[in-house]
Scaffold this motif. Structure first.
Motif, short mmCIF file in Angstrom:
data_model
loop_
_atom_site.label_atom_id
_atom_site.label_comp_id
_atom_site.label_asym_id
_atom_site.label_seq_id
_atom_site.Cartn_x
_atom_site.Cartn_y
_atom_site.Cartn_z
N GLU A 70 0.84 -1.20 0.00
CA GLU A 70 0.00 0.00 0.00
C GLU A 70 0.88 1.25 0.00
N ALA A 71 0.59 2.19 -0.90
CA ALA A 71 1.36 3.42 -0.99
C ALA A 71 1.04 4.33 0.20
N ILE A 72 2.10 4.92 0.75
CA ILE A 72 2.00 5.87 1.85
C ILE A 72 2.80 7.10 1.44
N TYR A 73 2.17 8.28 1.53
CA TYR A 73 2.83 9.51 1.12
C TYR A 73 3.00 10.43 2.32
N HIS A 74 4.20 11.01 2.41
CA HIS A 74 4.52 11.97 3.47
C HIS A 74 4.94 13.26 2.78
N PHE A 75 4.17 14.32 3.03
CA PHE A 75 4.41 15.62 2.40
C PHE A 75 4.92 16.62 3.42
N ASP A 76 5.86 17.43 3.00
CA ASP A 76 6.30 18.59 3.76
C ASP A 76 6.15 19.78 2.82
N LEU A 77 5.09 20.56 3.04
CA LEU A 77 4.75 21.65 2.12
C LEU A 77 5.35 22.98 2.52
N TYR A 78 6.27 22.97 3.47
CA TYR A 78 6.85 24.20 4.01
C TYR A 78 7.41 25.12 2.93
N PHE A 95 -4.34 12.89 -3.38
CA PHE A 95 -5.51 12.74 -2.52
C PHE A 95 -6.64 11.99 -3.20
N ASP A 96 -6.62 11.89 -4.52
CA ASP A 96 -7.68 11.20 -5.25
C ASP A 96 -7.67 9.69 -5.03
N ASP A 97 -6.51 9.14 -4.77
CA ASP A 97 -6.40 7.70 -4.53
C ASP A 97 -6.65 7.42 -3.06
N ASP A 98 -6.97 6.20 -2.74
CA ASP A 98 -7.24 5.82 -1.36
C ASP A 98 -5.95 5.34 -0.68
N ASN A 99 -5.00 6.26 -0.59
CA ASN A 99 -3.72 5.95 0.05
C ASN A 99 -3.54 6.81 1.30
N TRP A 100 -2.66 6.38 2.17
CA TRP A 100 -2.33 7.18 3.35
C TRP A 100 -1.55 8.41 2.89
#
Length: 135
Positions: A70-78, A95-100
């Motif tokens: 399962e794909a998991i995404y971690h964003f830092d938008l700073y 965000f369109d996909d059902d991933n973390w």
């Protein structure tokens, strides 16, 4: 969910958060140095990620594979300056996909966030203690 924790409690706290979750997108509100990335590292570990999770400050997004690939995404938008930059990087498509999706500094892309997400606020109590609010 509200709790006070130390770094030694991260494994337990992250498991409790995952169990309490209704949505897979979580936004993190906290000051610099409050422990957003440290908490996210514990969460992704408990989602089955074997790699060492790092802050995506320079890459903006890190992708990991958890349980069942399962794909998991971690964003830092700073570093983003506005919503247009967020659209340019395709943030809305993640965000369109059902991933973390775990998002640090979400105010840089507020209009792109999905309709349903959890908000995690972390407040520094002292050098070793944090207060967490999970909505």
């Amino acid at each position: 969910m509200n709790c006070t924790y130390s770094i030694n409690d991260l494994d337990t706290v992250s498991k409790q958060l995952i169990k309490a979750s209704k949505y897979k997108t979580w936004i993190f509100n906290a000051s610099m140095g409050a422990g957003k990335t440290t908490l996210i590292k514990a969460i992704v570990k408990n989602l089955g990620v074997n790699d060492v999770a790092n802050s995506p400050t320079f890459s903006i997004v890190n992708e990991y594979l958890g349980n069942n690939n399962e794909a998991i995404y971690h964003f830092d938008l700073y570093r983003l300056k506005n919503n247009e930059e967020a659209y340019d990087m395709g943030l809305d498509e993640y965000f369109d996909d059902d991933n973390w999706c775990f998002v640090e500094w979400p105010n840089q892309a507020e209009s792109i966030l999905p309709d349903n997400f959890h908000t995690i606020s972390i407040n520094i109590i002292d050098k070793n203690t944090r207060e967490l609010n999970f909505d």
